[in-house]
Design a protein around this motif. Structure first.
Motif, mmCIF file in Angstrom:
data_model
loop_
_atom_site.group_PDB
_atom_site.id
_atom_site.type_symbol
_atom_site.label_atom_id
_atom_site.label_comp_id
_atom_site.label_asym_id
_atom_site.label_seq_id
_atom_site.Cartn_x
_atom_site.Cartn_y
_atom_site.Cartn_z
ATOM 1 N N TYR A 94 0.944 -1.085 -0.002
ATOM 2 C CA TYR A 94 -0.101 0.062 -0.045
ATOM 3 C C TYR A 94 0.770 1.223 0.007
ATOM 4 O O TYR A 94 0.424 2.214 -0.791
ATOM 5 N N ASP A 142 -0.978 4.611 -0.944
ATOM 6 C CA ASP A 142 -2.061 4.498 0.048
ATOM 7 C C ASP A 142 -1.775 4.630 1.497
ATOM 8 O O ASP A 142 -1.805 3.502 2.177
ATOM 9 N N ARG A 173 -4.267 3.136 4.406
ATOM 10 C CA ARG A 173 -4.373 1.767 4.693
ATOM 11 C C ARG A 173 -3.078 1.187 5.170
ATOM 12 O O ARG A 173 -3.250 0.099 5.762
ATOM 13 N N ALA A 220 -15.622 1.237 3.358
ATOM 14 C CA ALA A 220 -14.565 0.160 3.198
ATOM 15 C C ALA A 220 -15.079 -1.070 2.246
ATOM 16 O O ALA A 220 -14.361 -1.589 1.412
#
Length: 873
Positions: A112, A117, A120, A417
C-alpha cells in the motif's frame, strides 16, 4: 546441491523439495536475479498446494515469497492479492498474534505504501510492530525492520519527529544484534539519512549515506539493487546542494545497475532516469534532459495500466498523485526551460494526456468491460457495488439522531470499506481478461480530433526548479498552462496563463456575477477573465472556431462560452465549445455501445407523497422575489429555482418541469414519461441503457463540512468558490451532490429508497449505450474539483455509469428559462444537430431573444455539454 539431493531422495513433489526451491529462489532474489527466482517460487507454491492443501501455513509462506518477488519487480498489482491471501491463511491457521501474521501485515503495508495509500498502510504497520514486540521482544531484528517501515510512513507524511525516534531505535537494535556491517544496519542508516535530507540537515545526512553505501558494497557486492538505492540517494543529496559534478556519475552508475538487474522497464529505472534528467536540466544540457525524461515517461506509461488495474478508484488516484511531481517536471522542462523546443512540447502534452483524469478513465473502462461482458459473476459484482453505494448514501444522509455519532461513523466507515473492496474486486476481475487499450500518444489523440477543430488542454502545474538548492522550494506556486493541438500540427502550441491563485480570484468574482441576473458588471468581469484565460489561447487558434476544451481547477466550474472577447462578444457567438475531462476522451468516445430503444423522462416528482402539509415546507424557504424596474411601475415576480439547500427537510414542486416534459415528449419518439408519484428513485435506478435520459427536478451540491486538515496532502482540490488548493476532504464528495426524487420529503421513495439519488448511487446506473443524459436541475455540474483529476460529483458519476454525453448545470437555474431552453435543445437534436452544437444554438437563440432579462448569461450559460459532441442520428 541440496535441492538435487532432496529431489532424488524424496521425489520432485515433496514439501521438503518446495522448501529447497524457496531457499534457492530467495538466494537469487537477494542477488537481484529475479528471472531465475520466479519459476522456483512458483514451483514451490504448486508443490505445497498439492501436497499440503491450499490453507496450510507453508502455502502462505510460498505466497508471501512470490508476492515479495513481484513487489521487487514493481508488479504491485500481482503482489497485493498474494499478500492478502497469505495473511488470511496465517490468521486462520496460526492466530492473530503470530510472528508470521506480522510478516504478512508488514508486506501488505509495504504494498500500500508503494502505491501512496498511506491510510491503509499505517494501521497494518502498527499492528505488525505490536505483534512482534509482544512475541519476540523489543530488541529483535524483525522489530527493527518494522520500526523502519513505520518510520518510512511517518517520514512520507511529514511527521519527522516521530519518524526520527523510530529510525534511531531501529538503528540501535540492528547495530547491537547484527553488527555494524550488516545490510539491515545499512538500511537504517539510509533511512535516517533520508529523513535528515528531507529536513534540510544535509551535514548529518551525507556521512550516513556514505556509510550505508560502503556497507552495502562490501556485503552485497557492487552490482546489487540496494547499492543502486544508496547511490541514487547520495546523488540526490549532491543534486539538491548544487554539486552536479558529484551527482551525475552516481546517478549514472545507479542507472546502469538498475537496468542490468531490474530490467529497462522497471519503475525504479524510470525514477533514476527522471533524476538524471533533472541534473541535466540544471546543467542546461536540455537535449539529454528531454531524452531521459521521455525514456522515463514511456516506462511509467508501460507500467501504469497494470498498476491501476486491480485497485479502487481512490487507490488509483493516490498512485497517480505519486507521479504528479514528474508530470509537473515535464511541463516545467518545456514551459520554463525550453519553450521553443517542439520535442519538449510533445513530451509535456503527452504526459498531461496520460495523467489527467486517468483514474476516472480506467475505472470507467473496467465497469464498462464488465457491463458489456455481462457474465453472471460480473453482474453480481456490479450489483453488489451499487447496493453498497446506495446503503452508504442512505445511511450517511439520514441524520438519524437515535444512533450515536460513534456508531454512525463506524457504520459509514464499514460501508466505505465495503465499497472500496468491491471496486478492488472489479479491478482484479477486469485484470484477468483485459485487453490493452489503444496507446495514448500525441499522434493517436491528434488523429481523433475532427479536421475543423482544435483541442485546448488546460492544466494546473507547479513549476519545477531544477536548479533549486538547499532549502529553496523546488516546486513553485500553481500556474495554469494551456496546450493547443490541431489535426495538422506536428507539435502542440502552448501558453502559460499565469498563477492559479490570481486567476481563480477573478473567476470567483465573475461567477458571482453570473449567478445574479441583475448584475450589470457580468460582461466586464467576463472580459477580464477572458483576457487572462482565453485571449492568449485564441492567438494560437488561427481561424479554428470549433474547440474541444479540457479545463482544470476552478475553470471546471464556469461556462467559458460566457466569456467576453475584445470585441465585446460572448465566446458563444464565435466559437463552438465542447467539454472533455481530458483530450484522451476522444479515444474512448470511439468505442460505443448500442442503446436499448425508448427514451426516459423524469419530471415534476411528488416530493411529498403523503399529501399532508409539512410545517417546514413553507414556500418562502424556496422562492425568491426580485424587484423588476419597468418604465411604468415596479412589479414583482416569483422565481422558482431547480436547486435546494439540503439542510432543508423538504422540497417544493417545480411546475415548469411539467410543461418541459410535455413539450419534449412530443419531440422524441418512443419516450416514457414518469412524473409525480412515478418519478421515484427506484424507477430511475431501474432504467437500462436508454438512448436518452432526461431528469427535470431539484439538484443539489453541498460544500464540505469544515474538518481538521490532515498533515499531508495526497492531492489538491479547489472548491466551488475557486479558493486556493487545500487537502481533499475526508467526506466522500460523491455523497454531497445528487438529485431529489419523489417521496424525498418523507425520506421514502419505495423499495427501500429515500428519494435522494446521490452521485455515489448514480455510478451504479447502467447507462452503457446511453447517448445523452440531461440533468435539467440545479448545480448538477458542480462537485469537488481535484487538480488533474476532474470534478467529483454527478458529472463524474454519469461518466462512470457509461453515458456518452452529459448536459449539466453550473448554478441554480431559472425554472421557466430552463423549460424553454430544453425544448429548443431537443427540437434541434431531432433535426440531427450535434449534441454540443444543438445546445449552443439554443443558447444563442435565448441570448438574442427579446424576452426580459434572458440575454443575461445567468439564464442561458448555466448548462454545459461534456463528452461526445456528435449528432445521435
Amino acid at each position: 546441491q541440496a535441492l538435487a539431493i532432496y529431489e532424488k531422495a524424496l521425489g520432485s513433489e515433496h514439501p521438503d523439495v518446495a522448501t529447497s526451491l524457496n531457499n534457492l529462489g530467495g538466494l537469487y532474489k537477494e542477488e537481484g536475479d529475479y528471472a531465475r527466482a520466479e519459476p522456483l517460487y512458483q514451483r514451490a507454491l504448486a508443490i505445497d498446494q498439492k501436497a499440503l492443501g491450499s490453507e496450510h501455513p507453508d502455502v502462505a509462506t510460498d505466497l508471501n515469497n512470490l508476492a515479495l518477488l513481484y513487489f521487487a519487480k514493481g508488479e504491485y498489482a500481482r503482489a497485493e492479492p498474494l499478500y492478502q491471501r497469505a495473511l488470511a491463511i496465517r490468521e486462520k491457521a496460526l492466530g492473530s498474534e503470530h510472528p508470521d501474521v506480522a510478516t504478512s501485515l508488514n508486506s501488505l503495508a509495504q504494498s500500500y505504501f508503494a502505491k501512496g495509500d498511506y491510510a491503509r498502510a499505517e494501521p497494518l504497520s502498527q499492528r505488525a510492530l505490536a505483534i512482534r514486540e509482544k512475541v519476540l521482544g523489543s530488541e529483535h531484528p524483525d522489530v527493527a525492520s518494522d520500526l523502519n517501515n513505520l518510520a518510512d510512513l511517518y517520514c512520507a507524511k511529514g511527521q519527522y519527529a516521530k519518524a526520527e525516534a523510530l529510525y534511531k531505535r531501529a538503528l540501535a537494535i540492528s547495530e547491537k544484534l547484527l553488527g555494524s556491517e550488516h545490510p539491515g544496519v545499512a538500511q537504517s542508516l539510509n533511512n535516517l539519512a533520508e529523513l535528515y535530507k528531507s529536513t534540510g540537515d544535509y551535514a548529518r545526512a551525507e556521512p550516513l549515506y556514505q556509510r550505508a553505501l560502503s556497507v552495502r558494497e562490501k556485503v552485497l557486492g557492487s552490482g546489487h539493487p540496494a547499492v543502486a538505492q544508496s547511490l541514487n540517494n547520495l546523488a540526490a543529496l549532491y543534486e539538491i546542494t548544487g554539486d552536479y559534478s558529484k551527482a551525475e556519475p552516481l546517478f549514472t552508475r545507479a542507472l546502469a545497475i538498475g537496468e542490468k538487474v531490474l530490467g529497462t522497464g522497471h519503475p525504479d529505472v524510470a525514477i533514476l532516469l527522471s533524476n538524471l534528467a533533472s541534473v541535466y536540466e540544471a546543467k542546461e544540457d536540455y537535449t539529454r534532459a528531454i531524452e531521459f525524461s521521455m525514456r522515463a515517461e514511456e516506462i511509467f506509461e508501460n507500467n501504469i495500466d497494470a498498476l491501476l488495474a486491480a485497485s479502487s478508484e481512490k487507490q488509483k488516484q493516490l498512485y497517480l498523485d505519486m507521479l504528479r511531481g514528474g508530470t509537473d517536471a515535464s511541463i516545467s522542462l518545456h514551459a520554463r526551460s525550453v519553450p521553443t523546443n517542439s520535442q519538449a512540447a510533445r513530451l509535456a502534452l503527452t504526459t498531461i494526456l496520460r495523467r489527467k483524469g486517468r483514474a476516472l478513465d480506467v475505472m470507467t473502462d473496467q465497469i464498462g468491460a464488465l457491463r458489456r461482458r455481462a457474465a453472471p459473476e460480473d453482474v453480481k459484482l456490479l450489483d453488489a457495488l451499487a447496493a453498497a453505494q446506495s446503503q452508504l448514501a442512505t445511511f450517511q444522509l439520514s441524520n438519524d439522531t437515535r444512533v450515536s455519532p460513534d456508531k454512525n461513523r463506524a457504520r459509514i466507515a464499514q460501508l466505505e470499506a465495503e465499497s472500496e473492496r468491491l471496486q478492488n474486486d472489479i479491478g482484479r476481475r477486469y485484470a484477468e481478461f483485459r485487453v490493452r487499450t489503444q496507446p495514448v500518444t500525441l499522434d493517436t489523440v491528434r488523429g481523433a480530433i475532427p479536421k475543423d477543430a482544435a483541442l485546448v488542454e488546460i492544466f494546473t502545474y507547479q513549476p519545477f526548479n531544477a536548479k533549486a538548492s538547499g532549502t529553496e522550494a523546488r516546486f513553485g506556486k500553481a500556474r495554469y498552462v494551456a496546450y493547443v493541438l490541431r489535426p495538422t500540427d506536428d507539435a502542440p502550441q502552448f501558453v502559460d496563463l499565469g498563477e492559479a491563485t490570481s486567476i481563480d480570484a477573478d473567476l470567483r468574482l465573475w461567477r458571482e456575477a453570473l449567478l445574479d441576473s441583475k448584475r450589470e458588471d457580468v460582461r466586464a468581469l467576463g472580459r477580464k477573465v477572458d483576457e487572462r484565460v482565453m485571449r492568449p489561447v485564441r492567438k494560437l487558434l488561427g481561424t479554428t472556431k470549433r474547440l474541444f476544451i479540457s479545463p482544470d481547477g476552478a475553470l471546471n466550474l464556469v461556462p467559458l462560452a460566457a466569456l467576453v472577447d475584445e470585441n465585446n462578444k460572448y465566446l458563444l457567438e464565435t466559437y463552438s465549445l465542447n467539454y472533455l475531462t481530458s483530450g484522451r476522451d476522444l479515444l474512448r468516445l470511439k468505442i460505443t455501445s448500442e442503446p436499448r430503444p425508448g427514451a426516459f423522462i423524469f419530471a415534476n416528482p411528488t416530493y411529498n407523497l403523503t399529501g399532508q402539509p409539512i410545517a417546514a415546507c413553507e414556500r418562502r424557504n424556496y422562492a425568491r422575489e426580485l424587484s423588476l424596474d419597468t418604465e411604468s411601475a415596479t412589479s414583482k415576480r416569483e422565481i422558482v429555482y431547480r436547486g435546494i439547500d439540503f439542510t432543508k427537510v423538504c422540497y417544493p414542486p417545480l411546475k415548469g418541469t411539467v410543461e418541459e416534459a410535455a413539450r419534449i415528449s412530443t419531440i422524441m419518439p418512443r419516450v416514457t414519461v414518469l412524473t409525480e408519484r412515478n418519478a421515484t428513485e427506484a424507477a430511475l435506478k431501474s432504467v437500462n441503457a436508454p438512448p436518452i435520459l432526461h431528469i427535470a427536478t431539484h439538484g443539489f451540491f453541498l460544500a464540505d463540512q469544515p474538518q481538521a486538515a490532515p498533515k499531508t496532502r495526497q492531492f489538491e482540490r479547489i472548491d466551488v468558490g475557486g479558493n486556493s488548493p487545500g487537502p481533499i476532504p475526508a467526506e466522500n464528495p460523491l455523497l454531497r451532490s445528487g438529485l431529489i426524487m419523489a417521496g424525498a420529503n418523507q425520506k421514502s421513495s419505495g423499495l427501500g429508497e429515500d428519494g435522494v439519488l446521490t452521485a455515489a448511487e448514480a455510478t451504479g446506473l447502467n447507462l452503457w449505450g446511453t447517448k445523452l443524459v440531461v440533468l435539467s436541475a440545479c448545480e448538477t455540474g458542480l462537485g469537488e474539483v481535484v487538480n488533474g483529476a476532474g470534478v467529483y460529483g454527478l458529472r463524474r458519476a454519469l461518466v462512470l455509469a457509461g453515458s456518452e454525453t452529459q448536459v449539466m448545470s453550473l448554478w441554480q437555474v431559472d425554472d421557466a428559462a430552463t423549460r424553454d431552453l430544453m425544448t429548443d435543445y431537443y427540437t434541434r437534436l431531432q433535426r440531427n444537430e450535434g449534441r454540443a452544437e444543438a445546445m449552443r444554438q439554443a443558447q444563442l437563440k435565448m441570448l438574442h431573444s427579446n424576452a426580459q432579462d434572458r440575454p443575461h448569461p445567468y439564464y442561458w450559460a448555466a448548462f454545459i455539454s461534456s463528452g461526445d459532441w456528435r449528432s445521435m442520428n
